[in-house]
Design a protein around this motif. Structure first.
Motif, mmCIF file in Angstrom:
data_model
loop_
_atom_site.group_PDB
_atom_site.id
_atom_site.type_symbol
_atom_site.label_atom_id
_atom_site.label_comp_id
_atom_site.label_asym_id
_atom_site.label_seq_id
_atom_site.Cartn_x
_atom_site.Cartn_y
_atom_site.Cartn_z
ATOM 1 N N PRO A 127 0.806 -1.342 0.006
ATOM 2 C CA PRO A 127 -0.145 -0.070 0.012
ATOM 3 C C PRO A 127 1.017 1.342 -0.121
ATOM 4 N N ARG A 128 2.023 1.292 0.399
ATOM 5 C CA ARG A 128 3.035 2.295 0.456
ATOM 6 C C ARG A 128 3.303 2.946 -0.907
ATOM 7 N N VAL A 129 3.300 1.995 -1.993
ATOM 8 C CA VAL A 129 3.219 2.448 -3.337
ATOM 9 C C VAL A 129 2.335 3.576 -3.569
ATOM 10 N N PHE A 130 1.195 3.672 -2.880
ATOM 11 C CA PHE A 130 0.346 4.699 -3.035
ATOM 12 C C PHE A 130 0.223 5.660 -1.836
ATOM 13 N N GLY A 131 1.207 5.702 -1.250
ATOM 14 C CA GLY A 131 1.254 6.649 -0.045
ATOM 15 C C GLY A 131 0.403 6.214 1.219
ATOM 16 N N HIS A 134 9.221 -14.404 -0.630
ATOM 17 C CA HIS A 134 7.936 -13.992 -1.084
ATOM 18 C C HIS A 134 7.705 -12.878 -1.864
ATOM 19 N N TYR A 135 6.553 -12.720 -2.656
ATOM 20 C CA TYR A 135 6.310 -11.689 -3.689
ATOM 21 C C TYR A 135 4.959 -11.817 -4.008
ATOM 22 N N GLY A 136 4.492 -10.592 -4.480
ATOM 23 C CA GLY A 136 3.205 -10.390 -5.139
ATOM 24 C C GLY A 136 3.271 -10.725 -6.612
ATOM 25 N N ASP A 137 2.289 -11.131 -7.207
ATOM 26 C CA ASP A 137 2.496 -11.557 -8.738
ATOM 27 C C ASP A 137 1.887 -10.443 -9.483
ATOM 28 N N HIS A 138 0.945 -9.679 -8.940
ATOM 29 C CA HIS A 138 0.392 -8.476 -9.938
ATOM 30 C C HIS A 138 -0.694 -7.751 -8.777
ATOM 31 N N GLN A 139 -0.918 -6.488 -9.204
ATOM 32 C CA GLN A 139 -1.954 -5.885 -8.515
ATOM 33 C C GLN A 139 -3.355 -6.223 -8.918
ATOM 34 N N PRO A 140 -4.119 -6.035 -7.821
ATOM 35 C CA PRO A 140 -5.574 -6.520 -8.326
ATOM 36 C C PRO A 140 -6.212 -4.980 -8.949
ATOM 37 N N VAL A 141 -7.256 -5.385 -9.928
ATOM 38 C CA VAL A 141 -7.884 -4.395 -10.699
ATOM 39 C C VAL A 141 -8.397 -2.864 -9.736
ATOM 40 N N MET A 142 -8.698 -3.477 -8.469
ATOM 41 C CA MET A 142 -9.140 -2.347 -7.577
ATOM 42 C C MET A 142 -8.110 -1.363 -7.113
ATOM 43 N N THR A 143 -6.896 -1.449 -7.615
ATOM 44 C CA THR A 143 -5.916 -0.385 -7.393
ATOM 45 C C THR A 143 -6.074 0.592 -8.193
ATOM 46 N N ARG A 144 -6.731 0.701 -9.201
ATOM 47 C CA ARG A 144 -7.373 1.775 -9.996
ATOM 48 C C ARG A 144 -8.158 2.743 -9.061
ATOM 49 N N ARG A 145 -9.122 2.123 -8.299
ATOM 50 C CA ARG A 145 -9.890 2.917 -7.523
ATOM 51 C C ARG A 145 -9.056 3.937 -6.573
ATOM 52 N N ILE A 146 -7.995 3.182 -6.129
ATOM 53 C CA ILE A 146 -7.054 4.020 -5.282
ATOM 54 C C ILE A 146 -6.429 5.048 -5.836
ATOM 55 N N ALA A 157 -7.599 6.784 -8.381
ATOM 56 C CA ALA A 157 -8.516 7.771 -8.632
ATOM 57 C C ALA A 157 -9.011 8.308 -7.380
ATOM 58 N N LYS A 158 -9.393 7.591 -6.357
ATOM 59 C CA LYS A 158 -9.616 8.609 -5.086
ATOM 60 C C LYS A 158 -8.528 9.317 -4.344
ATOM 61 N N LEU A 159 -7.367 8.755 -4.714
ATOM 62 C CA LEU A 159 -6.270 9.935 -4.196
ATOM 63 C C LEU A 159 -5.706 10.708 -5.064
ATOM 64 N N LYS A 160 -6.227 10.490 -6.358
ATOM 65 C CA LYS A 160 -5.954 11.619 -7.508
ATOM 66 C C LYS A 160 -4.508 11.750 -7.619
ATOM 67 N N LEU A 161 -3.870 10.477 -7.706
ATOM 68 C CA LEU A 161 -2.352 10.304 -7.751
ATOM 69 C C LEU A 161 -2.084 10.894 -9.426
ATOM 70 N N PRO A 162 -0.996 11.565 -9.604
ATOM 71 C CA PRO A 162 -0.417 11.786 -10.884
ATOM 72 C C PRO A 162 -0.137 10.768 -11.685
ATOM 73 N N ILE A 163 -0.421 10.535 -12.848
ATOM 74 C CA ILE A 163 -0.128 9.441 -13.898
ATOM 75 C C ILE A 163 1.295 8.914 -13.873
ATOM 76 N N ASP A 164 1.246 7.709 -13.467
ATOM 77 C CA ASP A 164 2.581 7.009 -13.536
ATOM 78 C C ASP A 164 2.565 5.541 -14.273
ATOM 79 N N PRO A 165 2.786 5.518 -15.360
ATOM 80 C CA PRO A 165 2.543 4.170 -16.147
ATOM 81 C C PRO A 165 2.944 2.839 -15.832
ATOM 82 N N ARG A 166 4.058 3.107 -15.075
ATOM 83 C CA ARG A 166 4.752 1.846 -14.365
ATOM 84 C C ARG A 166 4.142 1.571 -12.944
ATOM 85 N N ARG A 167 3.518 2.455 -12.309
ATOM 86 C CA ARG A 167 2.956 2.051 -11.011
ATOM 87 C C ARG A 167 2.390 1.025 -10.973
#
Length: 367
Positions: free
Chosen positions: A25-29, A246-258, A260-270
């Motif tokens: 989650p810290r990737v999104f602050g 141990h590691y995460g395989d990918h982000q779930p689609v709901m991170t798009r909601r995060i 949008a709600k946080l109004k984060l700047p566009i980062d295509p690699r995030r």
């Protein structure tokens, strides 16, 4: 590159756990509590950001990259079908390298044996024993498990099978465990009622979104389960050194909601960033570099595991290790000519069987 000898004669057991849809989650602050922080960035371990090829699904592409050291994206539109079309075509893999130095290898999957040619593909890349949900012994109940895909149930069963296989056998072990608990959708409450409600409230206070709160509650259950199983493994086998990745395989689609709600700047690699963490049990920490490590591409994570375990690297793994600094944390989009030559050499050596020129590894950036 010439082969690199082992740094130790005491080969550790190696456990690699792929955590479904888990990101930091810290990737999104967003803040995390100590139990989650210790899971994502263990105090005495090596940890960092992991670049993966996929977003929202296709876990097997991350599995492929981890085990073969190749980017699944290199296969273009065929990447989704690698477990079907790739059976018998990849002859240099992490399981094969470990088998060559005396390891016994096991897959523990949270899916059924019939899922997506898993059994055939994993056999073809050198996993000797392949356990699926219908294979676990009681008290594991596959019907009960499939209602939630709980990590508490699955990891108990997977580690139980792993520890049973070690009894009376000194050969080093490689376990690859594939979880499924944090798979979407996140509009269903899978964590048992009354459990981790305080942690759910913490997440909701950080970001008022029910999907994220459910994600975080599941993540806490995984972290608590993980702590318990580490302690049990260390207690039952105190003389066996263990390296755990141990590691995460990918982000779930709901991170798009995060975003949008946080109004984060566009980062295509995030959206392609998850996490990796490497730690040890039973006093083999002297072979592990600890602290925040470099950002990695998933194609390099298997090689880094061998390095941190102090194991020998054959010529192919040694060459791949030499590319880590050269290619950085995004293996596929790297324009490195050394990487291109390495891929061509793998094909020339027969390490990758190609049926036609169209199947040969591509070297173009993601469109």
């Amino acid at each position: 590159m010439p082969a690199i000898p082992a740094r130790t004669l005491d080969y550790p057991d190696i456990i690699v756990i792929q955590h479904e849809s888990i990101f930091d989650p810290r990737v999104f602050g967003l803040p995390v509590e100590p139990i989650v922080e210790a899971f994502l960035s263990p105090k005495n371990g090596l940890f960092g950001s992991l670049n993966v090829d996929i977003f929202g699904g296709g876990s097997w592409q991350s599995e492929f990259s981890l085990l073969t050291g190749l980017s699944s994206a290199s296969f273009g539109s065929n990447a989704y079908f690698l477990f079907k079309r790739g059976v018998g075509r990849f002859h240099n893999s992490l399981p094969n390298a470990l088998t060559a130095i005396g390891y016994r290898t096991m897959l523990a999957s949270s899916c059924r044996r019939s899922f997506l040619h898993y059994d055939e593909f994993y056999r073809s890349i050198g996993i000797d024993e392949r356990i699926f949900t219908e294979d676990f012994h009681p008290p594991f109940d596959v019907g009960q498990f499939e209602a939630t895909n709980s990590d508490a149930l699955f990891l108990d069963a997977a580690f139980g099978a792993h520890m049973e296989s070690m009894s009376g056998d000194a050969a080093p072990r490689f376990l690859y465990a594939l979880t499924n608990f944090n798979h979407g959708p996140h509009n269903r409450r899978l964590v048992a009622p009354g459990r981790f409600e305080r942690e759910r409230a913490f997440a909701a206070a950080s970001l008022p979104d029910a999907y994220y709160a459910e994600y975080y509650a599941r993540l806490v259950e995984t972290a608590v389960t993980w702590n318990r199983l580490k302690s049990e493994l260390s207690t039952r086998f105190p003389s066996r050194p263990v390296l755990i990745v141990h590691y995460g395989d990918h982000q779930p689609v709901m991170t798009r909601r995060i975003e949008a709600k946080l109004k984060l700047p566009i980062d295509p690699r995030r959206q392609f960033r998850t996490f990796y963490a490497i730690e040890t049990l039973n006093d083999c920490s002297d072979r592990l570099i600890s602290g925040r490590g470099q950002d990695l591409d998933i194609a390099f994570l298997g090689t880094v595991a061998l390095q941190q375990a102090g194991l020998p690297l054959d010529e192919i793994f040694a060459t791949r290790a030499s590319l880590i600094e050269h290619c950085g944390d995004a293996y596929f989009i790297s324009s490195s000519e050394r990487k291109r030559r390495f891929h061509r050499t793998l094909v020339d050596l027969g390490m990758i069987d190609v049926a036609s020129a169209s199947d040969v590894l591509q070297h173009r950036p993601v469109a």
